[in-house]
Design an enzyme around this catalytic site. Structure first.
Site, mmCIF file in Angstrom:
data_model
loop_
_atom_site.group_PDB
_atom_site.id
_atom_site.type_symbol
_atom_site.label_atom_id
_atom_site.label_comp_id
_atom_site.label_asym_id
_atom_site.label_seq_id
_atom_site.Cartn_x
_atom_site.Cartn_y
_atom_site.Cartn_z
ATOM 1 N N ARG A 61 15.303 -7.269 3.649
ATOM 2 C CA ARG A 61 14.403 -6.032 3.380
ATOM 3 C C ARG A 61 14.938 -5.069 4.680
ATOM 4 N NH1 ARG A 61 8.240 -5.966 5.261
ATOM 5 N NH2 ARG A 61 7.587 -3.984 4.547
ATOM 6 N N SER A 71 6.499 -8.357 -7.316
ATOM 7 C CA SER A 71 5.303 -8.461 -6.690
ATOM 8 C C SER A 71 4.084 -8.273 -7.791
ATOM 9 C CB SER A 71 5.161 -7.367 -5.535
ATOM 10 O OG SER A 71 6.083 -7.524 -4.615
ATOM 11 N N LYS A 103 3.445 -4.734 6.245
ATOM 12 C CA LYS A 103 3.933 -3.921 5.058
ATOM 13 C C LYS A 103 3.109 -2.829 5.217
ATOM 14 C CE LYS A 103 5.555 -5.287 0.373
ATOM 15 N NZ LYS A 103 5.066 -4.188 -0.368
#
Length: 211
Positions: free
Chosen positions: A40, A109, A138
């Site tokens: 990420r 997701s 997040k």
């Protein structure tokens, strides 16, 4: 496609890792028994992301575990990574599948049963469900769905479901008992002083909860 063990899915994000690089995170997590790694790097340029992916891939290939790229199917294909993980604002599962073909992982997701069912119908290989708990890792995470929300998603699909969002050593077993195939973690591992020890401890928790 080889079966994947989603037990402990570590998301490598250097913003939480002090001065450790993506490949250092990867090597330490692999040493602790991580079963999947995700890169990420929302703050990275495309070239920086591809370079980091290539370095991580050298670690994961040697360990025999998948490397998934967050958001970017093009980068996953360019570096020959094992797949991509898509959020709600990324490419659709169908579009990513057209880019990556049938032999790479496409994860999606899901924060609701409806999103989970749609991703399954579009051909996702696994789901990241959450946020299960409140998380600061997040920024775009929605309100927590809780263990009951996780359980509902697990029961609505036939895909492996990985619990994400606020997962740590104290609550990972609860997510596994709700039916999750594994847990995805960022800060619980990446921000730890000893990434290897934190990963190993989490692996032990998940294995015990699986019974």
């Amino acid at each position: 496609m080889q079966p994947v063990d989603f037990a402990v899915y570590v998301i490598a994000d250097t913003r939480l890792a002090g001065d450790r690089s993506h490949e250092e995170i990867a090597a330490a997590a692999v040493a602790g028994g991580a079963t999947v790694l995700q890169l990420r790097g929302k703050e990275l340029t495309t070239r920086q992301l591809a370079d980091a992916a290539a370095r991580m891939l050298a670690v994961t290939r040697q360990a025999g575990i998948p490397l998934v790229i967050n958001d970017r199917a093009d980068v996953a294909l360019a570096v020959d990574a094992d797949g991509v993980h898509l959020g709600p604002d990324d490419l659709s599962v169908e579009a990513a599948r057209r880019i990556l073909g049938p032999n790479r992982l496409v994860g999606a997701s899901a924060g609701t049963v409806e999103e989970a069912v749609r991703a399954e119908l579009e051909g996702a290989d696994y789901l990241g469900a959450g946020s299960v708990y409140r998380t600061s890792s997040k920024a775009d995470a929605g309100p927590p769905i809780g263990i009951e929300g996780l359980r509902q998603i697990v029961q609505a699909v036939r895909l492996p479901v990985v619990a994400i969002g606020g997962i740590n050593h104290a609550n990972a077993a609860e997510a596994i008992r709700a039916g999750a195939a594994g847990v995805a973690v960022i800060s619980a591992v990446v921000a730890a002083a000893d990434i290897t020890a934190a990963t190993r401890s989490l692996v032990e928790v998940v294995r015990a909860a699986r019974g």
